[in-house]
Write an enzyme that holds these catalytic residues in place. Structure first.
Site, PDB file in Angstrom:
ATOM      1  N   ASP A   1       0.376   0.045  -2.908  1.00  0.00           N
ATOM      2  CA  ASP A   1       0.585   1.446  -2.559  1.00  0.00           C
ATOM      3  C   ASP A   1       0.016   1.826  -1.187  1.00  0.00           C
ATOM      4  O   ASP A   1      -1.176   1.660  -0.922  1.00  0.00           O
ATOM      5  CB  ASP A   1      -0.065   2.301  -3.641  1.00  0.00           C
ATOM      6  CG  ASP A   1       0.235   3.778  -3.489  1.00  0.00           C
ATOM      7  OD1 ASP A   1       1.083   4.146  -2.657  1.00  0.00           O
ATOM      8  OD2 ASP A   1      -0.387   4.568  -4.224  1.00  0.00           O
TER       9      ASP A   1
ATOM     10  N   SER B   1       4.821   5.826  -0.145  1.00  0.00           N
ATOM     11  CA  SER B   1       4.983   5.888  -1.598  1.00  0.00           C
ATOM     12  C   SER B   1       6.204   6.737  -1.957  1.00  0.00           C
ATOM     13  O   SER B   1       7.296   6.464  -1.501  1.00  0.00           O
ATOM     14  CB  SER B   1       3.685   6.405  -2.238  1.00  0.00           C
ATOM     15  OG  SER B   1       3.641   6.096  -3.610  1.00  0.00           O
TER      16      SER B   1
END
Length: 288
Positions: free
Chosen positions: A183, A54
């Site tokens: 994610d 991320s």
């Protein structure tokens, strides 16, 4: 003081430069990673490998491209200096419309395209592929349909990083290598285990955040969604650390910053500054 811990054991017979760096997920809190990079720069140490998830993948890729911590800091602060320009860039990355709420059920009209965001916000020196990076880089995302971790070390760089940062409800999933990516924090918020094969001293920076000291007000719906995701990520990280810890785990004191507090970049980096001395002391004590 930052919170850090070092794995006990005799110093290895290897040079100070033999370290590897893992940068975790955490939204705006991940700007604290810049302090970690600056600490290594000040010691003249370059990692033999980097792993990121991320925001950790976004910043880690810049570092792997050969950009110094100081220059990454300057780039971030320059981007955030003009809110109007920043919002205009984000609008250019928007993929939804308000009418989508009525024509496409629960579609999100403010959803943004992560690859466009990277193109608009990354420094120009970021290359197109992993192979063009100065330092070896591992990026972790989540294979949505496979319900598993997706690991990237070669090929196009932007789709992998974009997928790693594709926060559900905020950033549109990314298609890459036959997968739909979301994610990476959903499966591996702090991907230090991918660095054990290097046999280097592994440093991991955890920015998932701890308990909040923000009172007991009711969080807004979107804030609650992001907060719940980060609680999950902290729980995953805790279980990973129980199974096998890195050589050094660093946790900057950034708990009270929220996932989207990017306009508080200076405050986040100031709060994280103590990690510099923590890392320097730990490396000097371990390597002698």
């Amino acid at each position: 003081m930052a919170r850090s811990s070092i794995r006990k054991g005799p110093p290895p017979q290897r040079p100070m430069g033999a370290i590897a760096l893992a940068l975790g997920s955490g939204g705006a809190r991940g700007l604290a990673h810049i302090e970690v990079i600056e600490a290594l720069d000040e010691m003249g140490v370059k990692p033999v490998a980097i792993a990121g998830c991320s925001i950790g993948a976004v910043i880690g890729a810049a570092y792997a491209a050969g950009i110094s911590g100081k220059d990454i800091r300057a780039h971030v602060l320059a981007l955030l200096r003009n809110r109007g320009d920043l919002m205009a860039r984000l609008l250019r990355a928007r993929v939804g419309r308000v009418s989508d709420l009525f024509t496409r059920g629960l579609s999100n009209p403010i959803l943004i395209d992560a690859e466009i965001v990277l193109d608009l916000f990354w420094p120009e020196r970021i290359p197109d592929t992993f192979e063009q990076l100065v330092l070896p880089m591992t990026v972790v995302a989540t294979d949505y349909y496979g319900r598993r971790e997706a690991v990237f070390r070669s090929g196009p760089l932007a789709p992998a990083v974009a997928g790693s940062m594709a926060i559900p409800g905020l950033i549109r999933p990314v298609e890459a290598e036959g997968m739909v990516l979301v994610d990476g924090g959903a499966v591996n918020p702090l991907p230090y285990a991918h660095l054990f094969a290097t046999e280097a001293f592994v440093i991991a920076c955890d920015v998932t955040g701890g308990p909040l000291d923000l009172g007991r007000r009711m969080p807004a719906p979107f804030e609650a969604m992001l907060g719940a995701a980060q609680i999950m990520q902290r729980s995953i990280t805790a279980q990973m650390l129980k199974a096998q810890a890195p050589d050094l785990i660093v946790r900057p004191l950034i708990d009270n910053f929220r996932a989207l507090d990017f306009f508080r970049a200076k405050d986040i980096m100031r709060a994280a500054e103590p990690v510099k001395s923590e890392i320097k002391r730990a490396l000097e004590a371990y390597f002698g």
